[in-house]
Enzyme design. Sequence first.
Site, mmCIF file in Angstrom:
data_model
loop_
_atom_site.group_PDB
_atom_site.id
_atom_site.type_symbol
_atom_site.label_atom_id
_atom_site.label_comp_id
_atom_site.label_asym_id
_atom_site.label_seq_id
_atom_site.Cartn_x
_atom_site.Cartn_y
_atom_site.Cartn_z
ATOM 1 N N ASP A 1 17.272 -39.399 -30.411
ATOM 2 C CA ASP A 1 18.547 -40.047 -30.082
ATOM 3 C C ASP A 1 18.675 -40.373 -28.604
ATOM 4 O O ASP A 1 19.694 -40.902 -28.178
ATOM 5 C CB ASP A 1 19.721 -39.173 -30.526
ATOM 6 C CG ASP A 1 19.837 -37.893 -29.712
ATOM 7 O OD1 ASP A 1 18.796 -37.273 -29.411
ATOM 8 O OD2 ASP A 1 20.968 -37.502 -29.381
ATOM 9 N N CYS B 1 7.201 -29.451 -15.390
ATOM 10 C CA CYS B 1 6.293 -29.133 -16.497
ATOM 11 C C CYS B 1 5.885 -30.411 -17.224
ATOM 12 O O CYS B 1 6.532 -31.445 -17.109
ATOM 13 C CB CYS B 1 6.963 -28.170 -17.475
ATOM 14 S SG CYS B 1 8.361 -28.909 -18.355
ATOM 15 N N GLN C 1 14.786 -27.727 -24.737
ATOM 16 C CA GLN C 1 15.788 -26.668 -24.850
ATOM 17 C C GLN C 1 15.990 -26.027 -23.485
ATOM 18 O O GLN C 1 15.719 -24.852 -23.263
ATOM 19 C CB GLN C 1 15.362 -25.632 -25.903
ATOM 20 C CG GLN C 1 15.375 -26.151 -27.316
ATOM 21 C CD GLN C 1 16.775 -26.529 -27.774
ATOM 22 O OE1 GLN C 1 17.744 -25.834 -27.477
ATOM 23 N NE2 GLN C 1 16.891 -27.642 -28.500
ATOM 24 N N SER C 2 16.481 -26.844 -22.546
ATOM 25 C CA SER C 2 16.645 -26.362 -21.171
ATOM 26 C C SER C 2 17.710 -25.284 -21.055
ATOM 27 O O SER C 2 17.785 -24.595 -20.039
ATOM 28 C CB SER C 2 16.960 -27.522 -20.226
ATOM 29 O OG SER C 2 18.226 -28.064 -20.508
ATOM 30 N N ARG D 1 8.298 -31.137 -20.975
ATOM 31 C CA ARG D 1 9.661 -31.656 -21.058
ATOM 32 C C ARG D 1 9.644 -33.161 -21.278
ATOM 33 O O ARG D 1 9.085 -33.917 -20.489
ATOM 34 C CB ARG D 1 10.440 -31.308 -19.791
ATOM 35 C CG ARG D 1 11.897 -31.739 -19.882
ATOM 36 C CD ARG D 1 12.721 -31.144 -18.764
ATOM 37 N NE ARG D 1 14.062 -31.687 -18.815
ATOM 38 C CZ ARG D 1 14.993 -31.293 -19.684
ATOM 39 N NH1 ARG D 1 14.726 -30.345 -20.556
ATOM 40 N NH2 ARG D 1 16.183 -31.848 -19.692
ATOM 41 N N ASP E 1 18.595 -31.749 -31.596
ATOM 42 C CA ASP E 1 20.011 -31.989 -31.313
ATOM 43 C C ASP E 1 20.302 -33.486 -31.273
ATOM 44 O O ASP E 1 19.674 -34.237 -30.532
ATOM 45 C CB ASP E 1 20.400 -31.342 -29.983
ATOM 46 C CG ASP E 1 20.175 -29.839 -29.997
ATOM 47 O OD1 ASP E 1 20.206 -29.238 -31.081
ATOM 48 O OD2 ASP E 1 19.961 -29.266 -28.907
ATOM 49 N N ASP F 1 13.313 -35.010 -33.047
ATOM 50 C CA ASP F 1 14.095 -34.271 -32.061
ATOM 51 C C ASP F 1 15.102 -33.455 -32.866
ATOM 52 O O ASP F 1 15.367 -33.759 -34.032
ATOM 53 C CB ASP F 1 14.801 -35.253 -31.121
ATOM 54 C CG ASP F 1 15.637 -34.561 -30.072
ATOM 55 O OD1 ASP F 1 15.152 -33.592 -29.458
ATOM 56 O OD2 ASP F 1 16.791 -34.977 -29.873
ATOM 57 N N PHE G 1 25.424 -27.785 -24.675
ATOM 58 C CA PHE G 1 24.261 -27.201 -25.340
ATOM 59 C C PHE G 1 24.671 -26.456 -26.608
ATOM 60 O O PHE G 1 25.794 -25.962 -26.711
ATOM 61 C CB PHE G 1 23.461 -26.238 -24.427
ATOM 62 C CG PHE G 1 22.938 -26.897 -23.186
ATOM 63 C CD1 PHE G 1 21.722 -27.542 -23.192
ATOM 64 C CD2 PHE G 1 23.666 -26.864 -22.012
ATOM 65 C CE1 PHE G 1 21.237 -28.158 -22.052
ATOM 66 C CE2 PHE G 1 23.195 -27.475 -20.865
ATOM 67 C CZ PHE G 1 21.975 -28.126 -20.884
ATOM 68 N N ASP H 1 27.418 -31.532 -25.230
ATOM 69 C CA ASP H 1 27.111 -31.623 -23.805
ATOM 70 C C ASP H 1 26.999 -30.240 -23.167
ATOM 71 O O ASP H 1 26.420 -30.083 -22.101
ATOM 72 C CB ASP H 1 28.178 -32.439 -23.079
ATOM 73 C CG ASP H 1 28.101 -33.920 -23.427
ATOM 74 O OD1 ASP H 1 27.017 -34.396 -23.829
ATOM 75 O OD2 ASP H 1 29.136 -34.601 -23.304
#
Length: 179
Positions: A126, A97, A52-53, A100, A9, A7, A19, A17
Amino acid sequence: MKLVILDRDGVINYDSDQFIKSPEEWRPIPGSLEAIASLNQAGFRVVVASNQSGVGRGLLDMATLNAIHGKMHAQLARVGGRIEAIFFCPHAADSRCQCRKPRPGLLQEIAVRFHADLRGVPVIGDSLRDLQAAHAAGAAPILVRTGKGRLTLATAELPQGTRVFDDLAEAVRVLLAEA
């Protein structure tokens, strides 16, 4: 082929929080870039699988996401490291989707692209959704306590067989000792 899936981030770089929305906000966690370089030097291919929303929410565009990744690639190159590919889900959290996380779509796409069987492939994250995606794909879930990892460890029931390490550097040291 030896493969490790990370992953982004909270594993490679500090999370937020709000992004990570710019290259300036992207800062590596100490030891993470060197850990990736160690994997590369031991013959592992390193791939990133990341939700990566922020893209789907309009917080950043593709050019900015590419610039963030460009910074990551450049800093990795300075320490002799390389990420083979970055797979990401740009969809918002309410999307249905398959890519995700916690759904295994990103990991399945990696398996197809790299002609790899994911059984036993370390997937280091994480958050619970990273571990759930790994478990669903038949990979080996590994939790790091960086990013959201401490909260995940304290509040979530981890998938069976999840291993836990302080950070990416420690996880890599152990993986390389076992290889």
